[in-house]
Write an enzyme that holds these catalytic residues in place. Structure first.
Site, PDB file in Angstrom:
ATOM      1  N   GLU A 109      -1.872  -1.917 -15.329  1.00 34.06           N
ATOM      2  CA  GLU A 109      -1.965  -3.103 -15.767  1.00 34.06           C
ATOM      3  C   GLU A 109      -3.487  -3.558 -15.576  1.00 34.06           C
ATOM      4  O   GLU A 109      -3.919  -4.857 -15.671  1.00 34.06           O
ATOM      5  CB  GLU A 109      -1.606  -3.934 -15.296  1.00 34.06           C
ATOM      6  N   HIS A 124      -3.802  -3.395  -3.239  1.00 31.60           N
ATOM      7  CA  HIS A 124      -2.950  -1.597  -3.143  1.00 31.60           C
ATOM      8  C   HIS A 124      -3.806  -0.816  -3.341  1.00 31.60           C
ATOM      9  O   HIS A 124      -3.754   0.776  -3.905  1.00 31.60           O
ATOM     10  CB  HIS A 124      -2.369  -2.310  -4.601  1.00 31.60           C
ATOM     11  N   ASP A 147       1.418 -11.000   1.467  1.00 30.36           N
ATOM     12  CA  ASP A 147       1.091 -11.440   0.075  1.00 30.36           C
ATOM     13  C   ASP A 147       3.036 -10.462  -0.507  1.00 30.36           C
ATOM     14  O   ASP A 147       3.689  -9.858   0.521  1.00 30.36           O
ATOM     15  CB  ASP A 147       0.649  -9.626  -0.345  1.00 30.36           C
ATOM     16  N   HIS A 176       3.363  -8.517  -2.539  1.00 33.64           N
ATOM     17  CA  HIS A 176       3.517  -6.611  -2.762  1.00 33.64           C
ATOM     18  C   HIS A 176       3.572  -6.184  -1.895  1.00 33.64           C
ATOM     19  O   HIS A 176       2.915  -6.707  -0.636  1.00 33.64           O
ATOM     20  CB  HIS A 176       3.186  -6.224  -4.023  1.00 33.64           C
ATOM     21  N   ASP A 230       2.423 -14.952  -3.339  1.00 33.46           N
ATOM     22  CA  ASP A 230       2.916 -15.482  -4.730  1.00 33.46           C
ATOM     23  C   ASP A 230       4.205 -14.761  -3.752  1.00 33.46           C
ATOM     24  O   ASP A 230       4.642 -14.340  -4.602  1.00 33.46           O
ATOM     25  CB  ASP A 230       2.320 -14.034  -5.451  1.00 33.46           C
ATOM     26  N   TYR A 254      -0.307 -16.186  -8.357  1.00 39.08           N
ATOM     27  CA  TYR A 254      -0.546 -16.333  -9.202  1.00 39.08           C
ATOM     28  C   TYR A 254      -0.792 -17.249  -9.549  1.00 39.08           C
ATOM     29  O   TYR A 254      -0.307 -17.683 -10.945  1.00 39.08           O
ATOM     30  CB  TYR A 254      -0.042 -14.853  -9.869  1.00 39.08           C
TER      31      TYR A 254
HETATM   32  N1  Q9C Z   1       7.501  -7.695 -13.501  1.00 37.64           N
HETATM   33  C1  Q9C Z   1      -1.437  -8.552  -5.984  1.00 37.64           C
HETATM   34  O1  Q9C Z   1      -0.086  -9.384  -6.402  1.00 37.64           O
HETATM   35  N2  Q9C Z   1       2.436  -5.936 -12.818  1.00 37.64           N
HETATM   36  N3  Q9C Z   1      -0.955  -7.076  -6.915  1.00 37.64           N
HETATM   37  C2  Q9C Z   1       3.744  -6.230 -11.664  1.00 37.64           C
HETATM   38  C3  Q9C Z   1       6.090  -7.509 -12.335  1.00 37.64           C
HETATM   39  C4  Q9C Z   1       1.757  -5.814 -11.379  1.00 37.64           C
HETATM   40  C5  Q9C Z   1      -0.039  -7.656  -8.041  1.00 37.64           C
HETATM   41  C6  Q9C Z   1       4.575  -6.824 -12.520  1.00 37.64           C
HETATM   42  C7  Q9C Z   1       1.170  -6.786 -10.008  1.00 37.64           C
HETATM   43  C8  Q9C Z   1      -0.119  -6.870  -9.028  1.00 37.64           C
HETATM   44  C9  Q9C Z   1      -2.370  -7.911  -5.544  1.00 37.64           C
HETATM   45 ZN    ZN Z   2       1.048  -9.203  -4.523  1.00 37.53          ZN
END
Ligand code: Q9C
Ligand code: ZN
Length: 343
Positions: free
Chosen positions: A117, A159, A195, A197, A284, A323
């Site tokens: 992505e 990440h 976060d 994630h 997020d 986001y």
């Molecule tokens: N359906 C950070 O928050 N895509 N990165 C996820 C979900 C990538 C997130 C798709 C998300 C990255 C720093």
């Molecule tokens: Zn994140």
């Protein structure tokens, strides 16, 4: 709390993000930064600091030099190959294949990416390096005696591992801050990642070490990005056994459940007794975040900022994800002000 920011982030803004099989406007966009600055200003947090130049020698203690060389030259190599759009990999060194860095940029991109992505553009390296400089500057402020500081990093970093980019991240700003504390005399540092994630890059960088404790609360990798790290049984390796703590949580997790995991993580940090704390601050986890599934409200961010502040540790907050752009500012400021209420 002083905060460190720079305009260099604007240099990174890909045309699109691959999501759900189509190119969409990137969720990780420059407006995120604008909304946070506006909310800081509104809250009277106006003590903005310009970054010092990046310390590449210390960044190279966190990332492989071959990886840094790749990031610094990827766009040039991409355009030399005749391509005109943002750089994305198409092929990866998957199971049973040769883990050898190829010469062609098409191969190099797949060698150093773990997700696609995340596009590389003309300004990506300069923006990422600018973000790392913010984390380094915030660490220096706190090492120099400030009780806390906020690095308004963009792009985010958690990440990114020693030699992999993805998930919108290139340089691991939180790991760079933690490494900076150690370089300036700290014996132990904790990195708390809130976060949504899992902070796979940070975990990977410190996985075999007992001087950095890593703790992450995040969406269960069975359901959520990055999918291939972040399970509860990942407790460290070698000297690092017992210094990595993951709290994978179900989609839809509400604040009381999340806060219980945070309380457990904070108790572990207190037992560890670090000289400094780095917080990977992604907001997020917010209920209206467009790519995440936890249910935190704007007030919950104040509550957990207080919980972190109660640790009363020298603390650097490093911006990660978030986001829901309209609320990203207030949610971020609420954590910082909650911290200040208690610390
Ligand atoms: N359906 C950070 O928050 N895509 N990165 C996820 C979900 C990538 C997130 C798709 C998300 C990255 C720093
Ligand atoms: Zn994140």
């Amino acid at each position: 709390m002083r905060y460190v920011r720079s305009d260099a982030h604007r240099l990174h803004f890909p045309d699109g993000e691959l999501a759900g099989g189509e190119f969409v406007r990137p969720f990780e966009c420059p407006e995120r930064w604008e909304y946070i600055v506006a909310a800081l200003d509104e809250a009277g947090m106006r003590d903005a600091v310009d970054p010092r130049p990046p310390d590449l020698r210390r960044i190279a203690q966190v990332h492989d030099t071959s990886y840094l060389e790749f990031l610094a030259t990827a766009w040039q190599q991409w355009t030399d190959a005749g391509y005109v759009h943002d750089a994305l990999p198409t092929v990866f060194p998957a199971r049973d294949m040769a883990q050898i860095e190829p010469d062609h940029i098409d191969g190099k991109l797949g060698y150093y990416a773990f997700a696609l992505e995340t596009a590389i553009t003309a300004g990506t390296w300069e923006a990422a390096l600018g973000g790392a400089a913010l984390a380094q500057t915030a660490q220096k402020l706190v090492t120099g005696g400030e009780p806390s500081a906020f690095a308004l990093c963009r792009p985010p970093g958690h990440h990114a591992s020693a030699n992999l980019y993805g998930g919108y991240c290139f340089l691991n700003n939180a790991a760079i801050a933690a490494n900076g504390f150690l370089g300036d005399g700290a014996e132990r540092v904790a990195v708390l990642d809130v976060d949504f994630h899992h902070g796979n890059g940070t975990q990977s960088i410190f996985y075999d070490r007992s001087d950095v404790m890593f703790l992450s609360l995040h969406g269960d990798p069975r359901h959520e990005f990055p999918h291939f790290l972040g399970y509860a049984d990942e407790q460290g390796v070698g000297d690092g056994v017992g210094f990595n703590h993951n709290y994978p949580l179900s989609p839809g997790t509400p604040y009381p459940v999340w806060a219980e995991a945070l309380a457990d993580a904070c108790a572990k940090i207190a037992d560890f007794g670090p000289d400094a704390l780095v917080v990977s601050l992604g907001v997020d986890t917010f209920e209206a975040d467009p790519i995440s599934s936890f249910k935190l409200t704007t007030d919950d961010f104040s509550r957990y900022g207080q919980t972190i502040g109660e640790l009363r540790l020298p603390t650097v907050y490093v911006m990660e994800g978030g986001y829901a752009v309209e609320e990203i500012g207030i949610n971020t400021v609420n954590v910082l002000q909650g911290h200040l209420d208690m610390a």
